[in-house]
Design a protein around this motif. Structure first.
Motif, short mmCIF file in Angstrom:
data_model
loop_
_atom_site.label_atom_id
_atom_site.label_comp_id
_atom_site.label_asym_id
_atom_site.label_seq_id
_atom_site.Cartn_x
_atom_site.Cartn_y
_atom_site.Cartn_z
N LEU B 365 -5.89 -56.70 30.48
CA LEU B 365 -4.58 -56.95 30.49
C LEU B 365 -3.88 -57.10 29.72
N SER B 366 -2.89 -56.54 29.19
CA SER B 366 -1.40 -56.22 27.73
C SER B 366 -0.24 -57.13 28.52
N PRO B 367 0.29 -57.32 27.74
CA PRO B 367 1.84 -58.05 28.20
C PRO B 367 2.46 -56.96 28.27
N VAL B 368 3.14 -57.39 30.28
CA VAL B 368 4.59 -56.64 30.01
C VAL B 368 6.02 -57.68 30.43
N TYR B 369 7.16 -56.89 29.54
CA TYR B 369 7.79 -58.00 29.50
C TYR B 369 9.03 -57.85 30.60
N SER B 370 9.88 -58.04 31.09
CA SER B 370 10.73 -58.16 32.24
C SER B 370 11.81 -58.78 31.76
N GLU B 371 12.89 -57.60 31.75
CA GLU B 371 14.29 -58.14 31.23
C GLU B 371 14.98 -59.61 31.30
N THR B 372 14.57 -60.21 31.86
CA THR B 372 14.94 -61.78 32.09
C THR B 372 14.62 -62.19 30.86
N ALA B 373 13.31 -62.81 30.75
CA ALA B 373 12.17 -62.89 30.05
C ALA B 373 13.55 -62.68 28.96
N ILE B 374 13.12 -61.04 28.24
CA ILE B 374 14.18 -60.80 27.17
C ILE B 374 15.24 -61.76 26.76
N ILE B 375 16.15 -61.65 27.69
CA ILE B 375 17.28 -62.28 27.82
C ILE B 375 17.11 -63.53 27.84
N ALA B 376 16.89 -63.63 28.63
CA ALA B 376 16.72 -65.64 28.65
C ALA B 376 16.18 -66.80 27.02
N GLY B 377 15.23 -65.80 26.55
CA GLY B 377 14.91 -65.48 25.67
C GLY B 377 15.81 -66.55 24.49
N ILE B 378 16.79 -65.35 24.36
CA ILE B 378 17.47 -65.53 23.90
C ILE B 378 18.78 -66.01 24.07
N VAL B 379 18.76 -66.33 24.81
CA VAL B 379 19.74 -66.80 25.27
C VAL B 379 19.72 -68.39 25.18
N SER B 380 18.92 -69.04 25.63
CA SER B 380 17.99 -69.97 25.46
C SER B 380 18.18 -70.40 23.79
N LEU B 381 17.78 -69.78 23.43
CA LEU B 381 17.20 -70.18 21.70
C LEU B 381 18.77 -70.08 20.72
N LEU B 382 19.76 -69.20 21.66
CA LEU B 382 20.93 -69.35 21.02
C LEU B 382 21.90 -70.57 21.25
N VAL B 383 21.36 -70.93 22.30
CA VAL B 383 22.74 -72.36 23.30
C VAL B 383 21.42 -73.17 22.40
#
Ligand SMILES: Nc1ncnc2c1ncn2[C@@H]1O[C@H](COP(=O)(O)OP(=O)(O)OP(=O)(O)O)[C@@H](O)[C@H]1O
Ligand SMILES: [Mg+2]
Lengths: 248, 407
Positions: B365-383
């Motif tokens: 098991l290693s982490p796999v990042y989706s673009e959605t998760a990366i962007i959603a994280g940024i957007v929600s934190l900025l908001v």
């Protein structure tokens, strides 16, 4: 320049406090007027009404030709920025800004963000004797120096009126004298209209007139005798003479 | 707001950041970077788990497409002529390999004490072609004991460690400790009964519970020839879409039941969506914790500057300018936080996780990042930081000037 008529300010409450009662007076352009009276007599309250940071219960205030109480909140803010200069008792500078930036800030907010205004701010600091303190932060300045920066800031937008609430109360007598002499010079050299609250009887000699308040009522208006004013001129000339002598 | 007002707000914000409290700034940035790290990493690990599960189902169970015998109009037991059919399927672009299975039911018995008393356990018996199987599934890599079958093995089996017993794995019941070389007996559903030697044991932590024999052996038990219960198709789904693949196979085998692995995944859908839910909950909580912490820090900061804000207003600075300067500050701090969190996740944590993946038996098991998760994280934190900056600044800046000035 300032025309106050029937100004009343009552603080509502179980026991309403009549801080100002039917105060009327007139200040001409270029006058240096002091407001005096015992503690709690309503001096600050009066200045706050003229400075548009409080709203009177009734009455009328004209500054220049502007009926300032008829202005909206937004217009009042704009009027404060453009036409009034306010000087507080203490801690009135923004600690994160240098002396120069503090003075320059109101000009920036007004949109006069030009080199000329920046230069003007510098000239004002030189005028108040702080040409060598431009880049110092308030914490690096003495109380008297901070107060002179505050004076420069109040002047930066060329206000119609300068309002000062006990500007020297927290200063030692020497610094207080420097600030008061500054006011007198501004008044004489720039024809700046100044309304100033003070506690100190000896400040009388610096002003043209004194409004005496007592329990919110304008008790009497004292015209400072000519003789004192004459003496003042001589003192000033003497001071100038001394400077000349030192140069020689 | 006009340009010079925005400029004034930006100037105030810039000077506050430059000269303001270092500890508050560090705390703000730290909180934001931690929550971004939390959002990214937790969702990355859960996404990695989902990804691993899907890959495991494909590699251990169903391949990309499973073909079963005819269901309509008449249910048939076997796929006929599997050799020709598979040859034809293997010409479809994208298909990598195929294999066939016979699925048999039966009971496996073991006489542990050699006293003639057999313990029987019923289970699924899967017949495979050992060499073909290797090209489609990767079961052979899970052997923990003995060896994989040879195509010609007739009397040998590969057994699940869970059924064998004694490997510390859970099974409803087991044979009590079968080891490589032991003899067992299988009674098939058609009452054929034969002895076998255990050739290999695979690690059944993956939960298959299956016993493997060769297809040749199965055909002699079932009296079939060149048939199959199912055919598995491994494909390169990067170049050929699964839908296209299924359609092409349907063209070749019109009467058979054809299922892509996504259908089989359906039975795991609840589990996978539970992982999605966990990831969403963790993200929302992270954002909330960050927002509340930022709110408190900025509020305390603004309250401390109440008098200063009053003075700014008294000299004619619009409260809008003051609020905006706070907005700029919190945006700046959250931007820094997100940046640090991002770099930490992608340049420290993830390389570390790839170098040291977690062994979860059916894979690593290693982490796999989706673009959605990366962007959603940024957007929600900025908001969140926008609100956390806006509300306290607005609360303090709207107070009457005289109230702010009094101490
Ligand atoms: N916000 C307020 N609510 C109620 N009463 C007030 C308020 N502000 C001032 N007062 C009252 O109004 C009166 C006048 O106050 P003011 O501050 O104008 O006096 P002052 O002449 O400036 O006194 P000092 O010399 O001590 O500064 C006082 O009795 C004071 O208690
Ligand atoms: Mg007062």
């Amino acid at each position: 320049m300032i025309n106050v008529s029937h100004l009343t300010r009552t603080y509502p409450g179980d026991v309403p406090i009549h801080a100002l009662r039917d105060v009327s007076f007139h200040v001409k352009k270029g006058e240096l007027v002091a407001i005096m009276g015992r503690s709690g007599s309503g001096k600050s309250t009066l200045l706050h009404q003229i400075g548009l940071i409080d709203t009177p219960t009734s009455g009328k205030i004209l500054i220049g030709s502007e009926d300032v109480l008829a202005l909206s909140d937004k217009e009042k803010t704009k009027f404060r920025l453009a036409s009034l200069g306010f000087i507080f008792q203490e801690y009135a500078l923004i600690p994160e800004l240098t002396a120069w930036e503090n003075v320059y800030l109101p000009a920036m907010a007004e949109g006069n963000d030009t080199k000329a205004r920046k230069h003007h701010a510098k000239e004002l600091l030189e005028l108040v004797g702080l040409g060598n303190r431009l880049h110092h932060y308030p914490s690096e300045l003495s109380g008297g120096e901070q107060q002179r920066v505050a004076v420069a800031r109040a002047l930066v937008n060329n206000p119609k009126v300068l309002l000062a609430d006990e500007p020297t109360a927290n200063l030692d007598s020497a610094s207080a004298r420097v600030v008061l002499e500054l006011f007198r010079r501004l008044n004489r050299e720039l024809n700046q209209t100044i309304l100033l609250i003070t506690h100190e009887p000896e400040d009388k000699e610096f002003v043209d007139r004194i409004l005496w308040l007592s329990d919110g009522v304008l008790d009497r208006v004292e015209n400072v005798p000519k003789s004192v004013q004459e003496m003042r001129k001589i003192l000033a000339a003497d001071g100038a003479g001394k400077r000349k002598q030192q140069k020689v | 707001m006009n340009t010079h007002e925005i400029k004034t707000a930006a100037f105030l914000a810039y000077k506050s950041i430059l000269r303001g409290s270092r500890s508050t700034a560090v705390l703000l940035v730290f909180i934001i970077s931690l929550s971004y790290l939390n959002i990214l990493f937790v969702s990355g690990m859960l996404f990695g788990l989902q990804d691993l599960m899907v890959r495991s189902i494909i590699n251990l169970f169903s391949a990309h497409v499973t073909i079963s015998a005819q269901q309509e109009p008449r249910v048939k037991a076997y796929i006929p002529d599997q050799g020709d059919l598979r040859a034809e399927i293997e010409t479809i672009p994208g298909v990598i390999a195929t294999s066939r299975h016979y699925l048999l039911a039966g009971s496996i018995g073991f006489d542990k004490l050699k006293n003639g008393v057999f313990k029987y356990i019923s289970g699924a018996i899967v017949a495979i072609h050992p060499e073909e199987e290797k090209r489609v599934l990767s079961l052979h890599t899970f052997l923990i004991d003995g060896e994989w079958l040879e195509p010609t093995d007739h009397d040998q089996i590969v057994l699940s460690s869970a059924l064998a017993g004694g490997y510390g794995l859970f099974a409803p019941s087991d044979l009590g400790g079968v080891r490589v070389g032991d003899k067992v007996r299988i009674v098939f559903a058609n009452e054929v009964s034969r002895p076998y030697t255990v050739k290999g044991i695979y690690n059944d932590a993956i939960g298959l519970f299956e016993t493997f024999i060769t297809v040749e052996e199965a055909e002699s038990i079932l009296s079939t020839h060149n048939e199959a219960t199912q055919i598995l198709v491994k494909a390169d789904v990067e170049t050929t879409s699964l839908d296209t693949l299924v359609r092409r196979i349907e063209d070749v085998a019109p009467n058979l039941k054809i299922q892509p692995y996504t259908v089989l995944l359906g039975s795991f859908a609840a589990f996978l969506s539970a992982l999605d839910l966990i990831s969403a909950i963790v993200s929302v909580i992270s954002v909330l914790v960050a927002a509340i912490t930022m709110f408190v820090l900025i509020y305390v900061n603004a309250i401390n500057k109440r008098r200063q804000i009053g003075i700014l207003k008294a000299i004619g600075i619009k409260s809008g300018i003051i609020v905006m300067s706070y907005l700029f500050q919190s945006l700046f701090y959250s931007f820094c936080g997100v940046l640090i969190g991002y770099f930490f996740v992608f340049y420290v944590l993830t390389p570390f996780m790839y170098a040291n993946p977690i062994d979860v038996i059916f894979g690593y098991l290693s982490p796999v990042y989706s673009e959605t998760a990366i962007i959603a994280g940024i957007v929600s934190l900025l908001v969140a930081s926008l609100l956390a900056g806006l509300i306290p600044a607005w609360l303090v800046a709207r107070a009457a000037i005289l109230k702010s000035l009094s101490r």
